[in-house]
Design a protein around this motif. Structure first.
Motif, PDB file in Angstrom:
ATOM      1  N   VAL A 134      39.157  14.502 -15.029  1.00 29.71           N
ATOM      2  CA  VAL A 134      38.592  14.243 -16.359  1.00 29.71           C
ATOM      3  C   VAL A 134      37.867  12.896 -16.370  1.00 29.71           C
ATOM      4  CG1 VAL A 134      39.191  13.760 -18.762  1.00 29.71           C
ATOM      5  CG2 VAL A 134      40.311  15.643 -17.566  1.00 29.71           C
ATOM      6  N   LEU A 135      38.541  11.859 -15.817  1.00 28.46           N
ATOM      7  CA  LEU A 135      37.949  10.516 -15.851  1.00 28.46           C
ATOM      8  C   LEU A 135      36.707  10.429 -14.966  1.00 28.46           C
ATOM      9  CD1 LEU A 135      41.218   8.403 -15.863  1.00 28.46           C
ATOM     10  CD2 LEU A 135      39.519   8.546 -17.683  1.00 28.46           C
ATOM     11  N   ARG A 136      36.729  11.172 -13.832  1.00 27.38           N
ATOM     12  CA  ARG A 136      35.542  11.187 -12.973  1.00 27.38           C
ATOM     13  C   ARG A 136      34.340  11.716 -13.760  1.00 27.38           C
ATOM     14  NH1 ARG A 136      32.644  14.781 -10.501  1.00 27.38           N
ATOM     15  NH2 ARG A 136      34.046  16.438 -11.174  1.00 27.38           N
ATOM     16  N   ALA A 137      34.548  12.832 -14.483  1.00 24.41           N
ATOM     17  CA  ALA A 137      33.469  13.388 -15.299  1.00 24.41           C
ATOM     18  C   ALA A 137      32.996  12.345 -16.312  1.00 24.41           C
ATOM     19  CB  ALA A 137      33.935  14.650 -16.004  1.00 24.41           C
ATOM     20  N   GLY A 138      33.961  11.590 -16.872  1.00 29.13           N
ATOM     21  CA  GLY A 138      33.603  10.565 -17.848  1.00 29.13           C
ATOM     22  C   GLY A 138      32.754   9.469 -17.231  1.00 29.13           C
ATOM     23  N   ILE A 139      33.176   8.975 -16.063  1.00 27.26           N
ATOM     24  CA  ILE A 139      32.435   7.899 -15.405  1.00 27.26           C
ATOM     25  C   ILE A 139      31.036   8.377 -15.030  1.00 27.26           C
ATOM     26  CG2 ILE A 139      32.331   6.472 -13.322  1.00 27.26           C
ATOM     27  CD1 ILE A 139      35.390   6.283 -13.460  1.00 27.26           C
ATOM     28  N   GLU A 140      30.946   9.626 -14.563  1.00 24.60           N
ATOM     29  CA  GLU A 140      29.632  10.135 -14.175  1.00 24.60           C
ATOM     30  C   GLU A 140      28.719  10.364 -15.373  1.00 24.60           C
ATOM     31  OE1 GLU A 140      30.434  13.482 -11.683  1.00 24.60           O
ATOM     32  OE2 GLU A 140      30.796  12.225  -9.930  1.00 24.60           O
ATOM     33  N   SER A 141      29.334  10.468 -16.587  1.00 26.32           N
ATOM     34  CA  SER A 141      28.495  10.693 -17.761  1.00 26.32           C
ATOM     35  C   SER A 141      27.845   9.396 -18.253  1.00 26.32           C
ATOM     36  CB  SER A 141      29.324  11.313 -18.888  1.00 26.32           C
ATOM     37  OG  SER A 141      30.182  10.332 -19.446  1.00 26.32           O
TER      38      SER A 141
END
Lengths: 223, 226
Positions: free
Chosen positions: A112-119
């Motif tokens: 979830v956090l990876r998706a957040g950082i990539e956003s």
């Protein structure tokens, strides 16, 4: 109808089972208070490794995440609790739950956090660095706050799943809510304690479910 | 025996693994059947509920929302235990397989309904109005205009949720379903060696790593253009 009430909504049995059900409820809260932060720490580490490390580390972090997302948490828990002692490593029920949840929920939070950082657009990092912030400072003050905000519904929803997942600790005999309810059911030959446990889970988690629905609708409306 | 040999003997004991391979392969088959049944019935029921909710009948919608909230809030293991150990008290006993199937179906139904519903509400109102004004009926509009647009955006969250819930089939082992975990645990107690558990973990990886990778691919393939 009377038969139904006797088997599922039996006041006498509820009164009798109440003390151990209450203990189980508190135990469940304690389990949640330990497993959620454990998973979050694992998740932040995995997310940082899979977005900002060298290529080999990024790949390893992604592989690690997929590995522990593919293994059902109960399998992991049984392996740690019942398998490891054969190799002379006895981590105990608490150890098995702590390690298992760290590995499993860490992988989910990490994703979830990876998706957040990539956003968060790349320019944010570049701009932060050009103002003189170090990489760590830029992550901490600029990237992570935006990343968390972007995936807040998913983070809360994952937290709900973690709290629900604490019920599998009953399999390794930790005296949490479901375990205590089963004990009470076995002692009384009556399903009322399990119904009571289900009601307790529902009352505890319903507000969280409502919150997630609202966050998700808001995210949807914002697109 | 050295530490490493001991480790190999315990967790990668080929002899034990070969003996119990057929048992665990059967468990794998059962897991696949159970998972497919859950996916089909859960997604179908979820879609049915979302379409009912689109009709906009107030009291019915409250009931749907409550049911969905209920099965989103309850841990799947609690539902399985309640159905398997609780219902026989009413003379409604069901097999451990049926209890696991029904519980996880209800959970998937709830999560799927919520996702389908989010998809339906994300379709602009103008689409409804335009379709109705061309003479399509309510259900024709829903089926031919709204759902095709709604379903596309629900694919990524639905895939991930479905994968997470199908992994819950392992919970069936608690009530005695001989799926992968159940079969591995029996084999472990027969052989007094945890290698079957390693084999079980490998079976899950073989089954789910492609599915997790598929989920990741679907997520990028159908990503919303922001």
């Amino acid at each position: 109808m009377e038969e139904f009430a006797f088997a599922f909504l039996n006041g006498d049995i509820l009164r009798e089972a109440w003390p151990i059900l209450w203990q189980g409820f508190l135990y469940t809260l304690a389990l949640a208070a330990i497993t959620v932060p454990l998973g979050l720490v694992g998740g932040v580490v995995l997310a940082l490794l899979s977005t900002s490390g060298p290529r080999a580390i990024r790949l390893a972090a992604a592989g690690w995440t997929d590995l522990f997302r593919a293994i059902p948490p109960l399998v992991l828990l049984v392996f740690l609790y019942a398998g490891l002692p054969f190799a002379g490593i006895d981590v105990g029920a608490w150890g098995a739950v702590a390690i298992g949840f760290f590995l499993n929920t860490g992988a989910y939070y990490g994703e979830v956090l990876r998706a957040g950082i990539e956003s968060v657009p790349r320019g944010q990092m570049e701009a932060a660095r050009s103002t003189g912030l170090s990489r760590g400072q830029a992550l901490r003050y600029v990237i992570l706050p935006q990343a968390v905000r972007n995936v807040l519904p998913d983070l809360v929803s994952n937290t709900l799943e973690v709290v629900k997942l604490t019920s599998i600790a009953s399999v390794v005999a930790l005296p949490e809510l479901l375990f205590q309810a089963r004990q009470a059911q076995n002692a009384t030959y009556n399903a009322t304690p399990i119904v009571a446990a289900a009601v307790a889970y529902f009352l505890l988690l319903w507000p969280l479910v409502r919150l997630i629905s609202r966050l998700e609708n808001k995210a949807l409306a914002g697109r | 025996m050295g530490g490493f040999e001991n480790f190999l003997f315990s967790f990668f004991n080929l002899k034990v693994m070969a003996t119990y391979l057929p048992l665990i392969a059967q468990g794998l088959g059962l897991t696949i059947v159970l998972a497919l049944l859950i996916v089909v019935s859960g997604l179908a029921l979820g879609l049915g509920l979302a379409m009912l909710r689109a009709c906009g009948i107030r009291p019915l919608n409250w009931l749907i929302i409550f049911t969905v909230d209920l099965f989103r809030a309850l841990p799947p293991l609690v539902i399985i235990v309640l159905l398997f150990f609780g219902l026989p008290a009413m003379g409604l006993g069901m097999s451990s397989f049926a209890a696991t199937w029904l519980s996880l179906t209800l959970v998937l139904m709830a999560f799927a309904e919520e996702i389908y519903w989010a998809g339906i509400t994300a379709v602009p109102k103008g689409q409804w109005e335009a379709a109705r004004s061309t003479g399509l009926g309510f259900f024709q509009t829903l089926r031919l205009v709204v759902l095709p647009q709604a379903l596309r955006i629900t694919i990524p969250p639905l895939t991930n949720r479905t994968i997470a819930i199908t992994k819950g089939t392992a919970l069936g082992s608690v009530v005695g379903v001989a799926e992968i975990l159940g079969a591995s645990q029996s084999a472990m107690s027969f052989s007094a060696n945890p290698s079957p558990l390693t084999l079980g973990a490998i079976a899950y990886l073989v089954l789910f790593i492609p599915v997790v990778a598929l989920g990741r691919w679907v997520e990028t393939r159908f990503a919303w253009k922001r």
